[in-house]
Design a protein around this motif. Structure first.
Motif, PDB file in Angstrom:
ATOM      1  N   LYS A  82       0.833  -1.212   0.000  1.00 17.36           N
ATOM      2  CA  LYS A  82       0.000   0.000   0.000  1.00 17.36           C
ATOM      3  C   LYS A  82       0.866   1.260   0.000  1.00 17.36           C
ATOM      4  O   LYS A  82       0.534   2.241  -0.665  1.00 17.36           O
ATOM      5  CB  LYS A  82      -0.940  -0.010   1.214  1.00 17.36           C
ATOM      6  N   VAL A  83       1.990   1.227   0.734  1.00 21.33           N
ATOM      7  CA  VAL A  83       2.914   2.363   0.711  1.00 21.33           C
ATOM      8  C   VAL A  83       3.401   2.606  -0.711  1.00 21.33           C
ATOM      9  O   VAL A  83       3.403   3.746  -1.211  1.00 21.33           O
ATOM     10  CB  VAL A  83       4.118   2.120   1.647  1.00 21.33           C
ATOM     11  N   MET A  84       3.816   1.529  -1.387  1.00 19.71           N
ATOM     12  CA  MET A  84       4.305   1.661  -2.765  1.00 19.71           C
ATOM     13  C   MET A  84       3.208   2.150  -3.698  1.00 19.71           C
ATOM     14  O   MET A  84       3.472   2.957  -4.605  1.00 19.71           O
ATOM     15  CB  MET A  84       4.877   0.321  -3.248  1.00 19.71           C
ATOM     16  N   GLU A  85       1.981   1.687  -3.487  1.00 17.92           N
ATOM     17  CA  GLU A  85       0.864   2.143  -4.308  1.00 17.92           C
ATOM     18  C   GLU A  85       0.633   3.642  -4.127  1.00 17.92           C
ATOM     19  O   GLU A  85       0.395   4.364  -5.092  1.00 17.92           O
ATOM     20  CB  GLU A  85      -0.412   1.367  -3.934  1.00 17.92           C
ATOM     21  N   GLU A  86       0.705   4.099  -2.869  1.00 12.95           N
ATOM     22  CA  GLU A  86       0.501   5.531  -2.604  1.00 12.95           C
ATOM     23  C   GLU A  86       1.602   6.371  -3.245  1.00 12.95           C
ATOM     24  O   GLU A  86       1.352   7.473  -3.736  1.00 12.95           O
ATOM     25  CB  GLU A  86       0.455   5.779  -1.096  1.00 12.95           C
ATOM     26  N   LEU A  87       2.828   5.846  -3.224  1.00 19.14           N
ATOM     27  CA  LEU A  87       3.961   6.582  -3.779  1.00 19.14           C
ATOM     28  C   LEU A  87       4.120   6.377  -5.283  1.00 19.14           C
ATOM     29  O   LEU A  87       4.932   7.054  -5.919  1.00 19.14           O
ATOM     30  CB  LEU A  87       5.259   6.152  -3.073  1.00 19.14           C
ATOM     31  N   LYS A  88       3.345   5.419  -5.825  1.00 19.68           N
ATOM     32  CA  LYS A  88       3.425   5.073  -7.255  1.00 19.68           C
ATOM     33  C   LYS A  88       4.852   4.625  -7.623  1.00 19.68           C
ATOM     34  O   LYS A  88       5.434   5.103  -8.595  1.00 19.68           O
ATOM     35  CB  LYS A  88       2.975   6.251  -8.127  1.00 19.68           C
ATOM     36  N   ILE A  89       5.395   3.722  -6.797  1.00 19.64           N
ATOM     37  CA  ILE A  89       6.729   3.181  -7.045  1.00 19.64           C
ATOM     38  C   ILE A  89       6.670   1.651  -7.049  1.00 19.64           C
ATOM     39  O   ILE A  89       5.683   1.058  -6.594  1.00 19.64           O
ATOM     40  CB  ILE A  89       7.758   3.652  -5.991  1.00 19.64           C
ATOM     41  N   THR A  90       7.732   1.030  -7.549  1.00 21.36           N
ATOM     42  CA  THR A  90       7.880  -0.426  -7.562  1.00 21.36           C
ATOM     43  C   THR A  90       9.188  -0.778  -6.855  1.00 21.36           C
ATOM     44  O   THR A  90      10.002   0.115  -6.557  1.00 21.36           O
ATOM     45  CB  THR A  90       7.923  -0.963  -9.002  1.00 21.36           C
ATOM     46  N   PRO A  91       9.436  -2.060  -6.590  1.00 16.03           N
ATOM     47  CA  PRO A  91      10.720  -2.436  -5.985  1.00 16.03           C
ATOM     48  C   PRO A  91      11.928  -1.952  -6.779  1.00 16.03           C
ATOM     49  O   PRO A  91      12.986  -1.688  -6.201  1.00 16.03           O
ATOM     50  CB  PRO A  91      10.648  -3.969  -5.946  1.00 16.03           C
ATOM     51  N   ASP A  92      11.780  -1.817  -8.091  1.00 15.80           N
ATOM     52  CA  ASP A  92      12.899  -1.332  -8.919  1.00 15.80           C
ATOM     53  C   ASP A  92      13.271   0.108  -8.584  1.00 15.80           C
ATOM     54  O   ASP A  92      14.403   0.540  -8.843  1.00 15.80           O
ATOM     55  CB  ASP A  92      12.554  -1.441 -10.405  1.00 15.80           C
ATOM     56  N   ASP A  93      12.323   0.855  -8.028  1.00 19.05           N
ATOM     57  CA  ASP A  93      12.591   2.254  -7.668  1.00 19.05           C
ATOM     58  C   ASP A  93      13.274   2.375  -6.302  1.00 19.05           C
ATOM     59  O   ASP A  93      13.716   3.463  -5.927  1.00 19.05           O
ATOM     60  CB  ASP A  93      11.277   3.050  -7.629  1.00 19.05           C
ATOM     61  N   ILE A  94      13.333   1.273  -5.570  1.00 24.37           N
ATOM     62  CA  ILE A  94      13.843   1.292  -4.190  1.00 24.37           C
ATOM     63  C   ILE A  94      15.236   0.668  -4.143  1.00 24.37           C
ATOM     64  O   ILE A  94      15.408  -0.503  -4.499  1.00 24.37           O
ATOM     65  CB  ILE A  94      12.893   0.525  -3.250  1.00 24.37           C
ATOM     66  N   ASP A  95      16.227   1.440  -3.710  1.00 18.70           N
ATOM     67  CA  ASP A  95      17.585   0.898  -3.553  1.00 18.70           C
ATOM     68  C   ASP A  95      17.786   0.275  -2.180  1.00 18.70           C
ATOM     69  O   ASP A  95      18.485  -0.730  -2.046  1.00 18.70           O
ATOM     70  CB  ASP A  95      18.624   2.008  -3.771  1.00 18.70           C
ATOM     71  N   TYR A  96      17.159   0.872  -1.159  1.00 15.09           N
ATOM     72  CA  TYR A  96      17.286   0.352   0.199  1.00 15.09           C
ATOM     73  C   TYR A  96      15.923   0.399   0.885  1.00 15.09           C
ATOM     74  O   TYR A  96      15.237   1.422   0.847  1.00 15.09           O
ATOM     75  CB  TYR A  96      18.296   1.167   1.013  1.00 15.09           C
ATOM     76  N   LEU A  97      15.554  -0.715   1.523  1.00 16.84           N
ATOM     77  CA  LEU A  97      14.326  -0.796   2.302  1.00 16.84           C
ATOM     78  C   LEU A  97      14.702  -1.095   3.748  1.00 16.84           C
ATOM     79  O   LEU A  97      15.397  -2.072   4.034  1.00 16.84           O
ATOM     80  CB  LEU A  97      13.414  -1.910   1.775  1.00 16.84           C
ATOM     81  N   VAL A  98      14.256  -0.232   4.669  1.00 12.87           N
ATOM     82  CA  VAL A  98      14.519  -0.437   6.099  1.00 12.87           C
ATOM     83  C   VAL A  98      13.181  -0.589   6.806  1.00 12.87           C
ATOM     84  O   VAL A  98      12.294   0.257   6.668  1.00 12.87           O
ATOM     85  CB  VAL A  98      15.296   0.743   6.714  1.00 12.87           C
ATOM     86  N   ILE A  99      13.026  -1.683   7.537  1.00 17.27           N
ATOM     87  CA  ILE A  99      11.768  -1.954   8.239  1.00 17.27           C
ATOM     88  C   ILE A  99      12.029  -2.014   9.742  1.00 17.27           C
ATOM     89  O   ILE A  99      13.159  -2.162  10.190  1.00 17.27           O
ATOM     90  CB  ILE A  99      11.126  -3.276   7.771  1.00 17.27           C
ATOM     91  N   GLY A 100      10.971  -1.883  10.533  1.00 20.88           N
ATOM     92  CA  GLY A 100      11.086  -1.931  11.981  1.00 20.88           C
ATOM     93  C   GLY A 100      10.223  -3.029  12.565  1.00 20.88           C
ATOM     94  O   GLY A 100       9.250  -3.474  11.948  1.00 20.88           O
ATOM     95  N   LEU A 101      10.596  -3.474  13.758  1.00 23.44           N
ATOM     96  CA  LEU A 101       9.822  -4.473  14.495  1.00 23.44           C
ATOM     97  C   LEU A 101      10.047  -4.216  15.974  1.00 23.44           C
ATOM     98  O   LEU A 101      11.164  -3.911  16.398  1.00 23.44           O
ATOM     99  CB  LEU A 101      10.273  -5.888  14.123  1.00 23.44           C
TER     100      LEU A 101
END
Length: 317
Positions: free
Chosen positions: A92-111
């Motif tokens: 949903k974040v990617m949909e809102e930003l209109k991006i795909t994994p190819d547009d992302i060089d680094y993904l940082v997640i939290g837990l």
């Protein structure tokens, strides 16, 4: 020229919360933005072709989910549910930003630190998944920073530099506590507590709505009531500001009492305790002279994770 371009690699950080999903996005031009949305889902029929499909099921999200019957809204209050739906929230974040994994060089997640034992499992879950029969892969791009620890980097950017303080991250379901001495996290004093976040206020309000209005309301709907201070019943809007204030005061009192017992040394010796996370809005600064609150506290993990990754890239260049 290559070194300059490396500094403008894209970074997406996503703070997966039981109440809200917070994100920070920097594109390859260097533009930075942030946003959030409620982590609400409800099961949809397979005939709802415009709804996302994951693991063999379709789900309503956002306003579509809010408009479902309360009993159909899925309560996300534990790790298994968070694990199930976090890929959907990233999508949903990617949909809102209109991006795909190819547009992302680094993904940082939290837990949350309360689920730190599940870090490898969560990272694997978020590394590759299918939605609408499309594979989304982040295997060589993903990193995980514990909640609370991530917020430390935002505290350092905005307030402290190699200082000593306690950082308390109050989320919807969890509380994460990070002990920082001379700018370094003390790992033996890092701790997460499940089911101690502002979900306690939400459950009190849930009971109140049942007793007062004969309404069974989901926790996600209650969370919205906590935000708007209003509840609509029988076509009439009821102002619940006072009752929410009472519940919040009781939560602050009990939470502070619990934390002072658990962290007696820190409360005696530290001069600053920073509260972050969405639950920071419900903490009364007058409860202790060493309490520090921040602006937009719910973003501190997502922002901190961005500063963490940005710092890594800068140091390489």
């Amino acid at each position: 020229m290559q070194e300059k371009l490396d500094l403008f690699q894209s970074i997406l950080t996503v703070d997966n919360g039981y109440g809200d999903i917070k994100w920070v996005w920097k594109n390859r031009k260097g533009d930075v933005k942030k946003g959030k949305f409620t982590s609400i889902v409800a099961e949809a029929p397979m005939s709802a072709n415009d709804m996302p499909l994951i693991d063999g099921y379709r789900y309503f999200m956002g306003q579509e989910a809010f408009m479902r019957d309360s009993k159909d809204i899925i309560e996300i209050v534990d790790y298994p549910k968070l694990r199930t739906f976090s890929p959907l929230f990233l999508w949903k974040v990617m949909e809102e930003l209109k991006i795909t994994p190819d547009d992302i060089d680094y993904l940082v997640i939290g837990l949350s630190l309360a689920q730190i034992d599940q870090s490898d499992d969560f990272k694997k879950r978020m590394s590759s998944f299918k939605i609408n029969n499309v594979t989304y892969s982040f295997k060589d791009k993903i990193s995980l920073v514990p909640q609370g620890v991530g917020a430390k980097y935002a505290i350092e950017r905005n307030f402290e530099n190699k200082s000593t303080y306690l950082l308390i991250d109050i989320g919807f379901s969890t509380i994460d506590v990070v002990d920082v001495i001379d700018g370094k996290v003390r790992p033996e004093n890092v701790k997460g507590y499940p089911h101690e976040g502002i979900i306690k206020i939400a459950r009190l309000l849930q009971e109140y709505l049942l007793d007062e209005f004969d309404e069974i309301v989901s926790l996600k709907e209650v969370k919205e009531v906590m935000k708007t201070k209003k509840f609509r019943a029988n076509g009439v809007d009821h102002d619940l500001s006072e009752i929410i204030k009472q519940f919040s005061a009781k939560y602050t009192e009990r939470t502070m009492k619990s934390l002072k017992i658990r962290y007696k040394r820190e409360f005696q010796k530290y001069t600053k305790i920073y509260f972050v996370g969405g639950g920071a809005y419900f903490i009364d600064e007058s409860a202790s002279p060493i309490i520090c609150t921040v602006k937009d506290p719910e973003y501190y993990n997502a922002l901190g994770n961005y500063y963490y990754k940005e710092g890594q890239l800068t140091s390489k260049n």
